[in-house]
Motif scaffolding. Structure first.
Motif, PDB file in Angstrom:
ATOM      1  N   UNK A 239       5.749 -21.353 -11.761  1.00 50.86           N
ATOM      2  CA  UNK A 239       6.203 -20.148 -12.440  1.00 50.86           C
ATOM      3  C   UNK A 239       5.210 -19.005 -12.237  1.00 50.86           C
ATOM      4  N   UNK A 240       3.926 -19.330 -12.271  1.00 47.06           N
ATOM      5  CA  UNK A 240       2.915 -18.310 -11.995  1.00 47.06           C
ATOM      6  C   UNK A 240       3.076 -17.787 -10.571  1.00 47.06           C
TER       7      UNK A 240
ATOM      8  N   UNK B  51      14.279 -14.922 -22.436  1.00 45.38           N
ATOM      9  CA  UNK B  51      12.990 -15.549 -22.139  1.00 45.38           C
ATOM     10  C   UNK B  51      12.941 -16.031 -20.694  1.00 45.38           C
ATOM     11  N   UNK B  52      13.982 -16.711 -20.260  1.00 45.19           N
ATOM     12  CA  UNK B  52      14.002 -17.231 -18.897  1.00 45.19           C
ATOM     13  C   UNK B  52      14.020 -16.099 -17.863  1.00 45.19           C
ATOM     14  N   UNK B  53      14.870 -15.108 -18.085  1.00 42.98           N
ATOM     15  CA  UNK B  53      15.057 -14.054 -17.084  1.00 42.98           C
ATOM     16  C   UNK B  53      13.941 -13.008 -17.112  1.00 42.98           C
ATOM     17  N   UNK B  54      13.578 -12.544 -18.304  1.00 43.41           N
ATOM     18  CA  UNK B  54      12.609 -11.450 -18.402  1.00 43.41           C
ATOM     19  C   UNK B  54      11.164 -11.935 -18.415  1.00 43.41           C
ATOM     20  N   UNK B  55      10.896 -12.958 -19.205  1.00 41.85           N
ATOM     21  CA  UNK B  55       9.516 -13.434 -19.328  1.00 41.85           C
ATOM     22  C   UNK B  55       9.127 -14.342 -18.177  1.00 41.85           C
ATOM     23  N   UNK B  56      10.026 -15.236 -17.794  1.00 46.37           N
ATOM     24  CA  UNK B  56       9.709 -16.230 -16.768  1.00 46.37           C
ATOM     25  C   UNK B  56      10.206 -15.862 -15.374  1.00 46.37           C
TER      26      UNK B  56
END
Length: 307
Positions: free
Chosen positions: A297-298, A126-131
């Motif tokens: 993050x965006x 989640x942290x690496x791929x999504x965020x």
């Protein structure tokens, strides 16, 4: 690439679908008939036995099928092979075989109970791929035991006091199809997720969310010095600032990196009103305003697309 055997497909299909959704997705079900259940969180999601196998029908999502179909559509981006492998080798099976570890942390300020997962696969992905957070940053947080994953696959940002004791936690869901944010029960409201960068802390950099904190760190990695980065866990929780300015006596400047929206503006003005007599207050959102992005993050994800 070798085909997946029928035996493996049947093994994946035989996993308890209802238990999977309750543990993996955090759903709860009400029995409404002799052979079907309705989801409390999503009323259009129904589980029903068909030829001895529990299947689902999710009307609002235009989905139906068995457990493999659910994982294929909602977790593995329509990849059938990955769905089967996820069920056979992923977190759910590991949680059943090795069990998660309940850990009760008792201290003077709080009594936190966290059920840790046996791995951090979902949180890491989640942290690496999504965020878009760099794996090196995530690895460092894991090494320092600042983040974890609980038995419901939530990402845990730990709140530590001056002694390094866990006194609270921010929970972030890792399921991209169902947003979830919460705070661990009994968390000490005076603390937040913090990262210390330097021996003598002269600046306090404040964020609404911990993921924005990590995003800002990645964007400004080379230029952040002698600073403490603090995630409040919400724009309204600014009283946490008191804890850290009392702890770090050399702080002279507070950089406010809340969201670029009305709630973020309100938090900025409130912090400025309270602390401007004793500290230099800086609006750290100029990069958000010039790029018309809501949070860091965006902004990080936008930079990745343009790179």
């Amino acid at each position: 690439m070798a085909l997946i055997s029928k035996d493996k497909i049947n093994e994946a299909r035989s996993i308890d679908f209802k238990e999977f959704l309750e543990r993996e997705e955090g759903f709860n079900f009400i029995k409404e008939g002799t052979n079907y259940y309705r989801c409390r969180e999503h009323s259009s999601l129904i589980l029903k036995y068909k030829n001895g196998i529990l299947t689902y029908c999710w009307t609002s999502m235009l989905q139906k099928g068995d457990i493999i179909q659910y994982v294929k559509e909602n977790i593995t981006n329509n990849n059938f092979r990955r769905a089967v492998e996820y069920l056979l080798n992923g977190y759910f099976k590991e949680a059943n075989s090795t069990e998660y570890k309940p850990k009760i942390i008792k201290g003077e300020k709080s009594n936190i109970e966290i059920c840790y997962a046996c791995n951090m696969k979902r949180a890491y992905a989640y942290l690496c791929k999504t965020r878009g957070i760099n794996p090196s940053i995530v690895n460092e947080l894991i090494r320092k035991k600042l983040i974890s994953q609980d038995n419901r696959n939530n990402l845990i940002f730990k709140y530590l006091d001056e002694k390094g004791t866990v006194v609270g936690a921010e929970l972030v869901g890792t399921n991209t199809f169902r947003r979830f944010k919460s705070v661990e029960k009994n968390s000490d409201e005076n603390y937040g997720f913090s990262l210390n960068n330097g021996d003598r802390i002269e600046k306090l950099i404040v964020f609404e969310a911990s993921i924005d904190l990590l995003s800002f760190l990645q964007i400004n990695y080379e230029s952040i010095q002698e600073s403490l980065l603090l995630g409040l866990g919400g724009a309204e929780k600014i009283k946490k600032i008191d804890t850290y300015i009392k702890q770090y006596k050399d702080i002279r400047e507070i950089i406010i990196c809340t969201d670029n929206d009305s709630a973020g503006d309100k938090a900025f003005h409130k912090i400025k009103m309270i602390y401007s007599n004793n500290y230099n207050i800086v609006d750290g959102r100029s990069s958000l305003k010039t790029t018309n992005t809501k949070d860091f993050n965006e902004l990080l994800l936008q930079k990745a697309i343009l790179a």
